[in-house]
Design a protein around this motif. Sequence first.
Motif, mmCIF file in Angstrom:
data_model
loop_
_atom_site.group_PDB
_atom_site.id
_atom_site.type_symbol
_atom_site.label_atom_id
_atom_site.label_comp_id
_atom_site.label_asym_id
_atom_site.label_seq_id
_atom_site.Cartn_x
_atom_site.Cartn_y
_atom_site.Cartn_z
ATOM 1 N N ARG A 33 8.646 1.956 7.000
ATOM 2 C CA ARG A 33 7.856 2.470 8.119
ATOM 3 C C ARG A 33 6.923 1.421 8.717
ATOM 4 N N LEU A 34 6.846 0.244 8.082
ATOM 5 C CA LEU A 34 5.830 -0.725 8.446
ATOM 6 C C LEU A 34 6.065 -1.287 9.843
ATOM 7 N N THR A 35 5.041 -1.254 10.676
ATOM 8 C CA THR A 35 5.022 -1.924 11.967
ATOM 9 C C THR A 35 3.646 -2.540 12.146
ATOM 10 N N MET A 36 3.496 -3.388 13.146
ATOM 11 C CA MET A 36 2.174 -3.933 13.421
ATOM 12 C C MET A 36 1.258 -2.848 13.984
ATOM 13 N N ASP A 37 1.862 -1.841 14.654
ATOM 14 C CA ASP A 37 1.116 -0.666 15.121
ATOM 15 C C ASP A 37 -0.120 -1.060 15.925
ATOM 16 N N GLY A 38 0.045 -2.059 16.795
ATOM 17 C CA GLY A 38 -1.055 -2.483 17.647
ATOM 18 C C GLY A 38 -2.081 -3.364 16.961
ATOM 19 N N ARG A 39 -1.910 -3.641 15.647
ATOM 20 C CA ARG A 39 -2.863 -4.479 14.928
ATOM 21 C C ARG A 39 -2.509 -5.950 15.063
ATOM 22 N N THR A 40 -3.503 -6.801 14.876
ATOM 23 C CA THR A 40 -3.227 -8.220 14.764
ATOM 24 C C THR A 40 -2.684 -8.498 13.366
ATOM 25 N N LEU A 41 -2.094 -9.685 13.181
ATOM 26 C CA LEU A 41 -1.610 -10.061 11.857
ATOM 27 C C LEU A 41 -2.764 -10.097 10.861
ATOM 28 N N ARG A 42 -3.915 -10.581 11.294
ATOM 29 C CA ARG A 42 -5.081 -10.633 10.404
ATOM 30 C C ARG A 42 -5.453 -9.231 9.917
ATOM 31 N N GLN A 43 -5.513 -8.272 10.834
ATOM 32 C CA GLN A 43 -5.874 -6.902 10.452
ATOM 33 C C GLN A 43 -4.836 -6.299 9.519
ATOM 34 N N ALA A 44 -3.542 -6.527 9.804
ATOM 35 C CA ALA A 44 -2.481 -5.962 8.973
ATOM 36 C C ALA A 44 -2.495 -6.574 7.574
ATOM 37 N N LEU A 45 -2.758 -7.883 7.473
ATOM 38 C CA LEU A 45 -2.831 -8.528 6.165
ATOM 39 C C LEU A 45 -4.018 -8.012 5.355
ATOM 40 N N GLU A 46 -5.164 -7.872 5.999
ATOM 41 C CA GLU A 46 -6.343 -7.366 5.296
ATOM 42 C C GLU A 46 -6.103 -5.952 4.782
ATOM 43 N N ALA A 47 -5.456 -5.116 5.601
ATOM 44 C CA ALA A 47 -5.158 -3.753 5.171
ATOM 45 C C ALA A 47 -4.173 -3.747 4.002
ATOM 46 N N SER A 48 -3.177 -4.647 4.025
ATOM 47 C CA SER A 48 -2.193 -4.705 2.946
ATOM 48 C C SER A 48 -2.832 -5.169 1.645
ATOM 49 N N VAL A 49 -3.677 -6.196 1.714
ATOM 50 C CA VAL A 49 -4.349 -6.679 0.505
ATOM 51 C C VAL A 49 -5.231 -5.587 -0.087
ATOM 52 N N ALA A 50 -5.953 -4.869 0.776
ATOM 53 C CA ALA A 50 -6.797 -3.768 0.286
ATOM 54 C C ALA A 50 -5.949 -2.676 -0.359
ATOM 55 N N GLU A 51 -4.782 -2.413 0.199
ATOM 56 C CA GLU A 51 -3.880 -1.384 -0.351
ATOM 57 C C GLU A 51 -3.412 -1.756 -1.749
ATOM 58 N N PHE A 52 -2.970 -3.019 -1.934
ATOM 59 C CA PHE A 52 -2.492 -3.441 -3.252
ATOM 60 C C PHE A 52 -3.643 -3.552 -4.255
ATOM 61 N N ALA A 53 -4.825 -3.925 -3.780
ATOM 62 C CA ALA A 53 -5.972 -4.011 -4.681
ATOM 63 C C ALA A 53 -6.333 -2.645 -5.252
ATOM 64 N N ARG A 54 -6.190 -1.595 -4.449
ATOM 65 C CA ARG A 54 -6.516 -0.240 -4.918
ATOM 66 C C ARG A 54 -5.540 0.245 -5.978
ATOM 67 N N SER A 55 -4.299 -0.258 -5.936
ATOM 68 C CA SER A 55 -3.264 0.265 -6.839
ATOM 69 C C SER A 55 -2.993 -0.643 -8.034
ATOM 70 N N SER A 56 -3.832 -1.666 -8.262
ATOM 71 C CA SER A 56 -3.607 -2.567 -9.391
ATOM 72 C C SER A 56 -4.950 -3.088 -9.899
ATOM 73 N N SER A 57 -4.894 -3.777 -11.042
ATOM 74 C CA SER A 57 -6.098 -4.378 -11.614
ATOM 75 C C SER A 57 -6.243 -5.842 -11.225
ATOM 76 N N CYS A 58 -5.362 -6.360 -10.372
ATOM 77 C CA CYS A 58 -5.445 -7.753 -9.931
ATOM 78 C C CYS A 58 -6.641 -7.953 -9.009
ATOM 79 N N VAL A 59 -7.161 -9.167 -9.010
ATOM 80 C CA VAL A 59 -8.205 -9.561 -8.072
ATOM 81 C C VAL A 59 -7.546 -10.411 -6.989
ATOM 82 N N PHE A 60 -7.607 -9.957 -5.742
ATOM 83 C CA PHE A 60 -6.935 -10.623 -4.629
ATOM 84 C C PHE A 60 -7.955 -11.406 -3.797
ATOM 85 N N SER A 61 -7.541 -12.576 -3.314
ATOM 86 C CA SER A 61 -8.345 -13.332 -2.344
ATOM 87 C C SER A 61 -7.450 -13.705 -1.173
#
Length: 363
Positions: free
Chosen positions: A230-258
Amino acid sequence: MIQLLLRTLLVQRQSRQAAPPSYRQALLELPLRLLQQGGEAPLLDLLPLLAQALEAKQACLLLPAGTGPGWRRVGEASGDAGCVGHVAQLPAAGVVQLCRVCLERGHFQALCGLQHEEGRSALLLMSFASCPGAWQRNQLRDIARRLGEVLQAFAEDRRLRRRELSAERGMLARELHDSVAQQLGYLQIRAARLQSVLGDARQADVMLEDLRDTLRGLHRQVRELISSARLTMDGRTLRQALEASVAEFARSSSCVFSLDNRLPGNDLPGDSELQVLQIVREALANVVRHSHARQVHIRLWPTGNGFEVEVRDDGIGLPSDLPDCGHFGLSIMRERAAAIDAELLIAPVDGGGTRVHLRWSRP
C-alpha cells in the motif's frame, strides 16, 4: 502529461479575461477532465462541440480496441461509420481523407488520423451535410493535432501504470513465496508432527511454543507486506516518509535508530524516491526480523552526480551461505535498485553487523 495539465491550468487562469471558443476551451480542459473523471464522458461531451465548430452533422472517435484488432467507437456517426474499411490505407496523423465509397452513397465522411500509443492509429470521423471546404479541413487538422496529443499522453500514462502495477505484483508474489508460503509449509509439517507427540506433555509444550513463535513472526511479515504493497509517497517528501518509517520500526522493535538525511528536498525524481523508500524499509524490516541488532544507522547524502544511501546495523551479520533469495528479501531490494538504474551492495561489517549501500548516478 504534466505539460498538458499545466497548459490546462494556465488557460483556465487566462480565460477569465478572454475566453476562447467553446471547443478550444474544451480541448484545453480535456486532460484535467480525463484525469478527474476517467472513462469516455469527457470525450462524449467534447464531440458535439467539435461538430458545431466545423459545421458538421456529427463527430465520433474510433480508438484501437484494446491490444487486439478492431475499433472502439466513442460517439455516434450518421451514414456508414464503417467507412474505415473502405480505404486502402488509413490516414496518417493530421491527414484529412474523404471516403470515396461513402461519397458515392451520398454521405460526406471525413477521416482524420490521430496520434496514439506505440504506433497504433486512432481516427476522428466527421459527418458533413456537404463536401467540407478548405477552412473546415484546416480546422479539422488543428483539432486532430491537439486531440491526438491528449490521447497519446493518456495512452502512454496508462501503459506506464500497467507496467508499474505488473512489476509491483511480481515482487509481492515473490516475497510471499519466499517468506509467507515457506513458513506456512513449515507450520503444516509441525502441526502434523504435533499430533504424534500429544501423549508426551513436555514435547507437546515445546512444539506448541515453537508454533506460537512462528505464527507471531508470520503475522508480522504479513502486516509488513500489506504495508509495503500500500506504500506511496502520499504527497509527502522523501524526508517525511523516511522519518515516519523509522518511527514506525522503532515502535515495533527494541533497536535504537538514527537517521541522517542530507539530501536536498525535491532532488530526486518521484519514481526514484518511492524505490529508495521501499529499499530502506526492506532493509529495516530485515534488521528487525533477523539481525538481533541494538543500533541501526540510516544515512543519505548527495554526491557529485547523484546520491548514496546506507543502512548499517551492529547485529549478527549475514550467514556465510546466504542464498540470493529468501527470507532476507535481497532479491526484492536488488530489483528495486535495478528499476532506477542504481547499484546495490549488501555486505557484512567488520566487527559484526550488515551494511546495505545504494548508489545512484544521474544519467
